[in-house]
Write an enzyme that holds these catalytic residues in place. Sequence first.
Site, PDB file in Angstrom:
ATOM      1  N   GLY A 135      11.381  -4.790   3.310  1.00 38.60           N
ATOM      2  CA  GLY A 135      10.566  -5.889   3.702  1.00 38.60           C
ATOM      3  C   GLY A 135      10.156  -6.371   2.134  1.00 38.60           C
ATOM      4  N   CYS A 185       7.955  -0.712  -1.790  1.00 38.91           N
ATOM      5  CA  CYS A 185       6.743  -0.662  -0.383  1.00 38.91           C
ATOM      6  C   CYS A 185       8.093   0.697   0.480  1.00 38.91           C
ATOM      7  CB  CYS A 185       7.372  -2.027   0.406  1.00 38.91           C
ATOM      8  SG  CYS A 185       9.525  -2.434   1.139  1.00 38.91           S
ATOM      9  N   HIS A 205       0.311  -1.018  -0.334  1.00 39.98           N
ATOM     10  CA  HIS A 205      -0.261  -0.064   0.188  1.00 39.98           C
ATOM     11  C   HIS A 205       0.875   1.197  -0.447  1.00 39.98           C
ATOM     12  CE1 HIS A 205       0.620  -1.073   4.160  1.00 39.98           C
ATOM     13  NE2 HIS A 205       1.037  -0.337   4.172  1.00 39.98           N
ATOM     14  N   HIS A 225      27.131  -4.100 -11.286  1.00 39.18           N
ATOM     15  CA  HIS A 225      27.964  -5.221 -10.508  1.00 39.18           C
ATOM     16  C   HIS A 225      27.773  -6.313 -10.046  1.00 39.18           C
ATOM     17  CE1 HIS A 225      31.527  -1.914  -9.284  1.00 39.18           C
ATOM     18  NE2 HIS A 225      31.112  -2.520 -10.379  1.00 39.18           N
ATOM     19  N   ASN A 226      26.421  -6.719  -9.631  1.00 38.77           N
ATOM     20  CA  ASN A 226      25.237  -7.626  -8.322  1.00 38.77           C
ATOM     21  C   ASN A 226      24.029  -8.143  -9.841  1.00 38.77           C
ATOM     22  OD1 ASN A 226      26.000  -4.904  -6.595  1.00 38.77           O
ATOM     23  ND2 ASN A 226      26.358  -7.170  -6.551  1.00 38.77           N
TER      24      ASN A 226
END
Length: 149
Positions: A71, A66, A10, A99-100
């Site tokens: 979370g 979020c 939400h 990098h990731n």
Amino acid sequence: MEKVAFCSDHAGYELKQYLIEYMKQKGYEPVDFGTYSTESCDYPDFAHPAAEAVESGECAFGIAMCGSGNGISMTLNKHQGIRAALCWTPELARLAKEHNDANILSLPARFITKDEAKAIVDAYLNAKFEGGRHQRRIDKIPVKGCGCR
């Protein structure tokens, strides 16, 4: 047209709707896994289906949000094939991809403006994974078969 998984709770709903329209303008096909209102809800209900769509290849990548971004990122990263990166600046988004090889961009909806979100998304989209030493590290992320224990 590349499909992009979107999910939020939400707190991220309004930013998600804004970014869905932005991505349509950029030529992407958003797939909205919810939430569908600002009514209080639980982010895992929407994060898990979005993660599964990215893992399966149904969607090329994802954008999640979020309130804090934490979370939803934690939930997404429970999936072995997901590398969700919480980014609040364009530089972090660029590095997350370079990098990731982040395959889901997570945003802290309560802490960034719509303009900042667009800049972060653009940095992510414009970055390319560098491979090399970074690939070796990514290969060690999954728990199964990582050879790190």
